[in-house]
Design a protein around this motif. Structure first.
Motif, mmCIF file in Angstrom:
data_model
loop_
_atom_site.group_PDB
_atom_site.id
_atom_site.type_symbol
_atom_site.label_atom_id
_atom_site.label_comp_id
_atom_site.label_asym_id
_atom_site.label_seq_id
_atom_site.Cartn_x
_atom_site.Cartn_y
_atom_site.Cartn_z
ATOM 1 N N ASN A 31 0.976 -10.079 -14.474
ATOM 2 C CA ASN A 31 1.576 -9.659 -13.201
ATOM 3 C C ASN A 31 0.718 -10.121 -12.028
ATOM 4 N N ARG A 32 1.319 -10.018 -10.863
ATOM 5 C CA ARG A 32 0.567 -10.204 -9.611
ATOM 6 C C ARG A 32 1.117 -9.155 -8.643
ATOM 7 N N CYS A 33 0.783 -7.892 -8.951
ATOM 8 C CA CYS A 33 1.363 -6.764 -8.208
ATOM 9 C C CYS A 33 0.888 -6.781 -6.751
ATOM 10 N N GLU A 34 1.822 -6.478 -5.859
ATOM 11 C CA GLU A 34 1.484 -6.540 -4.438
ATOM 12 C C GLU A 34 0.467 -5.479 -4.027
ATOM 13 N N PHE A 35 0.382 -4.398 -4.801
ATOM 14 C CA PHE A 35 -0.549 -3.319 -4.466
ATOM 15 C C PHE A 35 -1.848 -3.417 -5.249
ATOM 16 N N CYS A 36 -1.995 -4.465 -6.067
ATOM 17 C CA CYS A 36 -3.173 -4.552 -6.937
ATOM 18 C C CYS A 36 -4.438 -4.682 -6.106
ATOM 19 N N VAL A 37 -5.458 -3.924 -6.497
ATOM 20 C CA VAL A 37 -6.732 -3.976 -5.789
ATOM 21 C C VAL A 37 -7.347 -5.366 -5.892
ATOM 22 N N ARG A 38 -6.962 -6.134 -6.909
ATOM 23 C CA ARG A 38 -7.467 -7.510 -7.042
ATOM 24 C C ARG A 38 -7.049 -8.376 -5.868
ATOM 25 N N GLU A 39 -5.916 -8.031 -5.264
ATOM 26 C CA GLU A 39 -5.387 -8.833 -4.174
ATOM 27 C C GLU A 39 -6.046 -8.508 -2.837
ATOM 28 N N SER A 40 -6.869 -7.461 -2.835
ATOM 29 C CA SER A 40 -7.350 -6.999 -1.541
ATOM 30 C C SER A 40 -8.843 -6.772 -1.450
ATOM 31 N N ALA A 41 -9.533 -6.728 -2.562
ATOM 32 C CA ALA A 41 -10.958 -6.391 -2.514
ATOM 33 C C ALA A 41 -11.638 -6.921 -3.756
ATOM 34 N N ALA A 42 -12.939 -6.876 -3.763
ATOM 35 C CA ALA A 42 -13.700 -7.379 -4.900
ATOM 36 C C ALA A 42 -13.619 -6.449 -6.100
ATOM 37 N N GLY A 43 -13.310 -5.163 -5.854
ATOM 38 C CA GLY A 43 -13.245 -4.253 -6.973
ATOM 39 C C GLY A 43 -13.249 -2.818 -6.529
ATOM 40 N N VAL A 44 -13.351 -1.924 -7.486
ATOM 41 C CA VAL A 44 -13.360 -0.507 -7.180
ATOM 42 C C VAL A 44 -14.762 0.073 -7.312
ATOM 43 N N THR A 45 -15.721 -0.784 -7.609
ATOM 44 C CA THR A 45 -17.110 -0.349 -7.726
ATOM 45 C C THR A 45 -17.946 -1.121 -6.717
#
Ligand code: SF4
Length: 207
Positions: A31-45
């Motif tokens: 997938n390439r979800c529009e809300f995916c954190v991958r699309e907006s930032a380096a990560g959650v850590t």
């Protein structure tokens, strides 16, 4: 997978959030979800979750210290963990020894990826599976998630959910609460499949 943000590589195979340990075993995703954190930032850590290479089973296990101290061990990633079902099985088999619940967060497309029903492989190893439903129709799902499989991905997610119900103790369908998503219709899909339903909050600042 492209991102509009810099993709700093790292070897973050496991990371802690709260009382849970998350396992990052692949960056591959269908997938390439529009809300995916991958699309907006380096990560959650604090470190990037973009990997230099797909870690071996041993590299993932070596990154985990004292698994028994966590409330839950979660295959999550910065990608689709079940694209590496053999690695999930091998790692989960080792982690079972610690008596901590093991969960997978998945896009539910594993049976399309592997061309077979992989759910029996997970029996007795995975306690909870959380599957991203994300929309109430195939058309809307594809418009949001951009699966490489096109609109047939949505039915595959539903079929995967039904298959999980037969083998995994707790099955959850989840939806990100975004404008235009019919949460009631999504809830009814979960009810019709006899699984739990969870709404996840959307952070527009990450979109
Ligand atoms: S399925 Fe998950 S990892 Fe893949 S693009 Fe969507 S949110 Fe990101």
């Amino acid at each position: 997978m492209s991102s509009k943000y810099a993709q700093q590589k790292s070897n973050v195979y496991s990371y802690v959030l709260g009382s849970k340990l998350y396992l990052n075993i692949t960056n591959a995703c269908t997938n390439r979800c529009e809300f995916c954190v991958r699309e907006s930032a380096a990560g959650v850590t604090e470190g990037s979750l973009w990997l230099e290479h797909q870690p071996t089973l041993q590299e993932v296990l070596d990154s985990i210290e004292h698994p028994e101290k966590y409330e839950e061990l979660v295959f999550c990633g910065f990608g689709e963990p079940l694209s590496r079902v053999d690695a999930v099985v091998g790692i989960a088999r080792e982690l079972r020894k610690y008596g901590v619940p093991v969960r997978i967060n998945t896009n539910g497309q594993a049976n399309l990826i592997h061309g077979r029903n992989i759910v029996p492989d997970l029996a007795g190893l995975i306690d909870i599976v959380s599957i991203s439903l994300n929309a109430e129709s195939a058309e809307k799902y594809q418009a949001i998630c951009h699966s490489v499989y096109g609109e047939k991905a949505f039915q595959a997610v539903l079929d995967f959910t039904a298959a999980c119900k037969a083998y995994i103790p707790k099955v959850i369908l989840s939806v990100v609460d975004r404008p235009g998503i019919n949460l009631d219709a999504c809830r009814k899909i979960a009810e019709s499949l006899g699984v739990d339903f969870r709404v996840r909050q959307w952070n527009p600042s990450l979109a």
